[in-house]
Design an enzyme around this catalytic site. Structure first.
Site, PDB file in Angstrom:
ATOM      1  N   ASP A  49       0.855  -1.180   0.000  1.00 60.90           N
ATOM      2  CA  ASP A  49       0.000   0.000   0.000  1.00 60.90           C
ATOM      3  C   ASP A  49       0.893   1.232   0.000  1.00 60.90           C
ATOM      4  O   ASP A  49       1.972   1.226   0.613  1.00 60.90           O
ATOM      5  CB  ASP A  49      -0.913   0.024   1.229  1.00 60.90           C
ATOM      6  CG  ASP A  49      -2.019  -1.018   1.155  1.00 60.90           C
ATOM      7  OD1 ASP A  49      -2.454  -1.355   0.044  1.00 60.90           O
ATOM      8  OD2 ASP A  49      -2.454  -1.489   2.225  1.00 60.90           O
ATOM      9  N   ASP A  91      -7.060  -1.375  -4.655  1.00 64.35           N
ATOM     10  CA  ASP A  91      -8.164  -1.122  -3.722  1.00 64.35           C
ATOM     11  C   ASP A  91      -9.183  -0.153  -4.332  1.00 64.35           C
ATOM     12  O   ASP A  91     -10.389  -0.304  -4.131  1.00 64.35           O
ATOM     13  CB  ASP A  91      -7.645  -0.547  -2.406  1.00 64.35           C
ATOM     14  CG  ASP A  91      -6.756  -1.515  -1.645  1.00 64.35           C
ATOM     15  OD1 ASP A  91      -6.882  -2.736  -1.841  1.00 64.35           O
ATOM     16  OD2 ASP A  91      -5.914  -1.037  -0.851  1.00 64.35           O
TER      17      ASP A  91
END
Length: 156
Positions: free
Chosen positions: A117, A136
């Protein structure tokens, strides 16, 4: 189903390319943070071993593989649900975005043991501690598209 495959492939490639560009090429893994448009957009290095917001974090190797299998089962269920469906093209694209984003996170779990991330967004004096990735975004956009645009087979 062709639209599903094309949009899934595009989402997967964009997810993996963005992670490679930011985390590896820009060496975010080393510098840990890069301010892009503070405070709105920042790159912050994150290793997500759990699911959203770190849930199930710390469940080790078993948790990793459970999440891989779960993501693959969800992708399979979405594709199964779409088989032979008479839906608008936006539904197939939405499904592809969801599947491609999920597969991008699966690739991370298999290669690294966690999901990479790097996106962090804050605004208006509120500091957001969480990070996410392009996959995401595709998962979220795809799910929203399915909710709003999919036709109920019973009513159709």
């Amino acid at each position: 189903m062709r639209l599903v495959a094309i949009s899934a492939l595009i989402a997967l490639i964009l997810d993996q390319a963005s992670k490679y560009a930011v985390v590896h090429s820009m060496q975010l893994w080393r510098v840990r943070e890069i301010d892009v448009l503070p405070p709105l957009l920042n790159f912050r290095y994150g290793e997500n071993r759990g699911i959203n917001f770190g849930l199930m974090d710390g469940d080790g190797e078993m948790g990793r593989w459970i999440l891989v299998v779960l993501a693959l089962l969800i992708c399979s269920a979405v594709l199964w649900w779409l088989r032979g469906a008479q839906q608008r093209p936006v539904v197939f694209v939405s499904a592809g975005l969801l599947v491609g984003g999920a597969l991008g996170n699966v690739v991370d779990r298999v290669i690294y043991g966690y999901v990479l991330d790097f996106l962090n967004m804050s605004c208006c004096g509120i500091s957001n501690p969480f990070v996410f990735n392009v996959g995401d975004i595709f998962i979220f956009a795809g799910a929203i598209g399915l909710v709003f645009f999919a036709q109920d087979k019973k009513r159709a």
